[in-house]
Design a protein around this motif. Structure first.
Motif, PDB file in Angstrom:
ATOM      1  N   VAL A  74      25.073  -5.771   0.541  1.00  6.81           N
ATOM      2  CA  VAL A  74      24.125  -4.892  -0.154  1.00  6.81           C
ATOM      3  C   VAL A  74      23.619  -3.831   0.823  1.00  6.81           C
ATOM      4  N   PRO A  75      23.697  -2.535   0.477  1.00  4.02           N
ATOM      5  CA  PRO A  75      23.177  -1.478   1.363  1.00  4.02           C
ATOM      6  C   PRO A  75      21.645  -1.536   1.429  1.00  4.02           C
ATOM      7  N   LEU A  76      21.119  -2.061   2.516  1.00  6.23           N
ATOM      8  CA  LEU A  76      19.675  -2.256   2.663  1.00  6.23           C
ATOM      9  C   LEU A  76      19.194  -1.713   3.992  1.00  6.23           C
ATOM     10  N   ALA A  77      18.070  -1.002   3.952  1.00  5.93           N
ATOM     11  CA  ALA A  77      17.370  -0.578   5.162  1.00  5.93           C
ATOM     12  C   ALA A  77      15.986  -1.207   5.161  1.00  5.93           C
ATOM     13  N   VAL A  78      15.595  -1.764   6.286  1.00 10.46           N
ATOM     14  CA  VAL A  78      14.245  -2.305   6.454  1.00 10.46           C
ATOM     15  C   VAL A  78      13.455  -1.352   7.326  1.00 10.46           C
ATOM     16  N   LEU A  79      12.311  -0.876   6.834  1.00 10.51           N
ATOM     17  CA  LEU A  79      11.380  -0.082   7.634  1.00 10.51           C
ATOM     18  C   LEU A  79      10.167  -0.948   7.893  1.00 10.51           C
ATOM     19  N   LEU A  80       9.898  -1.174   9.150  1.00  8.46           N
ATOM     20  CA  LEU A  80       8.900  -2.167   9.536  1.00  8.46           C
ATOM     21  C   LEU A  80       7.909  -1.566  10.513  1.00  8.46           C
ATOM     22  N   LEU A  85       0.832  -1.204   0.000  1.00  9.35           N
ATOM     23  CA  LEU A  85       0.000   0.000   0.000  1.00  9.35           C
ATOM     24  C   LEU A  85       0.868   1.256   0.000  1.00  9.35           C
ATOM     25  N   SER A  86       1.957   1.217   0.751  1.00  9.66           N
ATOM     26  CA  SER A  86       2.870   2.364   0.788  1.00  9.66           C
ATOM     27  C   SER A  86       3.515   2.590  -0.572  1.00  9.66           C
ATOM     28  N   ALA A  87       3.921   1.508  -1.237  1.00 11.46           N
ATOM     29  CA  ALA A  87       4.504   1.632  -2.574  1.00 11.46           C
ATOM     30  C   ALA A  87       3.490   2.221  -3.549  1.00 11.46           C
ATOM     31  N   ASP A  88       2.229   1.828  -3.420  1.00  6.12           N
ATOM     32  CA  ASP A  88       1.171   2.395  -4.250  1.00  6.12           C
ATOM     33  C   ASP A  88       1.109   3.919  -4.101  1.00  6.12           C
ATOM     34  N   LEU A  89       1.202   4.385  -2.855  1.00  7.32           N
ATOM     35  CA  LEU A  89       1.121   5.824  -2.600  1.00  7.32           C
ATOM     36  C   LEU A  89       2.289   6.569  -3.223  1.00  7.32           C
ATOM     37  N   ILE A  90       3.486   5.984  -3.158  1.00  5.49           N
ATOM     38  CA  ILE A  90       4.659   6.628  -3.754  1.00  5.49           C
ATOM     39  C   ILE A  90       4.497   6.727  -5.268  1.00  5.49           C
ATOM     40  N   ILE A  91       4.149   5.611  -5.892  1.00  8.54           N
ATOM     41  CA  ILE A  91       4.028   5.572  -7.353  1.00  8.54           C
ATOM     42  C   ILE A  91       2.951   6.526  -7.842  1.00  8.54           C
ATOM     43  N   SER A  92       1.806   6.522  -7.157  1.00 11.78           N
ATOM     44  CA  SER A  92       0.681   7.355  -7.571  1.00 11.78           C
ATOM     45  C   SER A  92       0.973   8.838  -7.368  1.00 11.78           C
ATOM     46  N   THR A  93       1.540   9.189  -6.214  1.00 13.51           N
ATOM     47  CA  THR A  93       1.772  10.596  -5.892  1.00 13.51           C
ATOM     48  C   THR A  93       2.848  11.214  -6.772  1.00 13.51           C
ATOM     49  N   LEU A  94       3.935  10.481  -6.979  1.00 10.10           N
ATOM     50  CA  LEU A  94       5.042  11.002  -7.781  1.00 10.10           C
ATOM     51  C   LEU A  94       4.824  10.810  -9.282  1.00 10.10           C
ATOM     52  N   ILE A 147       4.686   5.534   5.252  1.00 11.03           N
ATOM     53  CA  ILE A 147       5.197   6.374   4.176  1.00 11.03           C
ATOM     54  C   ILE A 147       5.561   7.774   4.671  1.00 11.03           C
ATOM     55  N   ASP A 148       4.857   8.261   5.682  1.00  8.91           N
ATOM     56  CA  ASP A 148       5.226   9.553   6.287  1.00  8.91           C
ATOM     57  C   ASP A 148       6.594   9.467   6.958  1.00  8.91           C
ATOM     58  N   ARG A 149       6.847   8.344   7.648  1.00 10.39           N
ATOM     59  CA  ARG A 149       8.156   8.171   8.299  1.00 10.39           C
ATOM     60  C   ARG A 149       9.259   8.043   7.256  1.00 10.39           C
ATOM     61  N   LEU A 150       8.973   7.339   6.173  1.00  2.00           N
ATOM     62  CA  LEU A 150       9.956   7.225   5.094  1.00  2.00           C
ATOM     63  C   LEU A 150      10.263   8.590   4.503  1.00  2.00           C
ATOM     64  N   ASN A 151       9.240   9.407   4.361  1.00  2.00           N
ATOM     65  CA  ASN A 151       9.415  10.746   3.803  1.00  2.00           C
ATOM     66  C   ASN A 151      10.253  11.635   4.726  1.00  2.00           C
ATOM     67  N   ASP A 152      10.142  11.421   6.037  1.00  2.00           N
ATOM     68  CA  ASP A 152      10.972  12.170   6.983  1.00  2.00           C
ATOM     69  C   ASP A 152      12.456  11.925   6.719  1.00  2.00           C
TER      70      ASP A 152
END
Length: 259
Positions: A198-204, A30-39, A220-225
């Motif tokens: 591999v440089p990876l961050a997990v947001l959970l 759902l968060s990925a949907d918001l990024i793709i749609s908004t941008l 998605i708000d936290r990711l945007n921060d």
């Protein structure tokens, strides 16, 4: 295998990759949907693999009638060149017998594409938290050794690293383990990326099944921060654009002819 939508393969060197784990509540998707749609990100290709349940459907981000005929599949890649951002949207579960092969495919593609960092959006069952995980917010993060340089930034944002829990609760607390129940490929992919540098961050996010749209906005708000994908909104407004496909997120409603 990545299949480009254009004649030439797009260059992702130096890009940030965001992808969801198919996990409890589908919060990452759902968060990925918001990024793709908004941008208004452009689809640049898809992953062709037998590891995912195959699907085909209309364009989930269509804004006009003429855009609905674009076929969408189980794993598609979207790009925003100005932000140097790519999103891999995964729409179907990983086949149980193909989990390890799918993780290997992802790690191989990430390394060969030259992404500067990868962010995995995931979730975990809230009811499985132990006592220490009940404190603070529901957001947790993990970083591979190759991305440790951003840890100070994440701590300044007030984020908490995912706690290790006792391997034998009630018997011995000396041995700790990483436990992400309901997180799908999250733990395995994190471990693979640690091994492969591999440089990876997990947001959970800890959550429960149900209406997980608010959880997606929280994540998605936290990711945007951290990544500053969009300017912060004024009080009481939202910067995120809900895709057209969410109109039927819970079905088409109860037929009035039943009453």
């Amino acid at each position: 295998m990545f299949v480009s939508s254009e004649d030439s393969t797009p260059c992702f060197k130096g890009y940030t990759l965001i992808l969801p784990a198919v996990a409890v509540g589908n919060v990452g998707q759902l968060s990925a949907d918001l990024i793709i749609s908004t941008l208004k990100m452009v689809r640049v290709g898809h992953l062709h693999t037998e590891c995912l349940v195959p699907i085909a459907g209309n364009n989930p981000y269509s804004c006009a009638a003429g855009e609905t005929d674009q076929i969408s599949t189980s794993a598609e890649v979207y790009s925003h060149s100005d932000l140097k951002l790519a999103v891999l949207q995964i729409r179907t579960p990983v086949l149980q017998t193909k989990v390890r092969a799918f993780r290997k495919l992802l790690v191989s593609w990430i390394k060969s594409s030259g992404f500067s960092r990868t962010v995995l959006l995931s979730s975990s069952h809230a009811y499985h938290r132990d006592d220490q995980q009940l404190h603070g917010t529901t957001l947790r993060y993990l970083l591979t050794p190759a991305l440790q340089e951003v840890e100070e930034t994440l701590r300044e944002l007030g984020w908490t690293e995912l706690e290790r829990v006792s391997a034998f609760p009630g018997i011995s607390d000396s041995e700790k383990r990483l436990w992400i129940p309901g997180g799908g490929v999250t733990k395995g992919l994190y471990s693979d990326c640690c091994t492969e540098s591999v440089p990876l961050a997990v947001l959970l996010l800890f959550c429960s099944e149900g209406d997980n749209v608010p959880d997606a906005f929280t994540l998605i708000d936290r990711l945007n921060d951290w990544l500053h994908l969009l300017d912060k909104p004024s009080q009481g407004s939202s910067v995120w654009r809900v895709p057209s496909s969410w109109r039927l997120l819970f079905g088409s409603g109860i037929p009035p002819l039943l009453f």
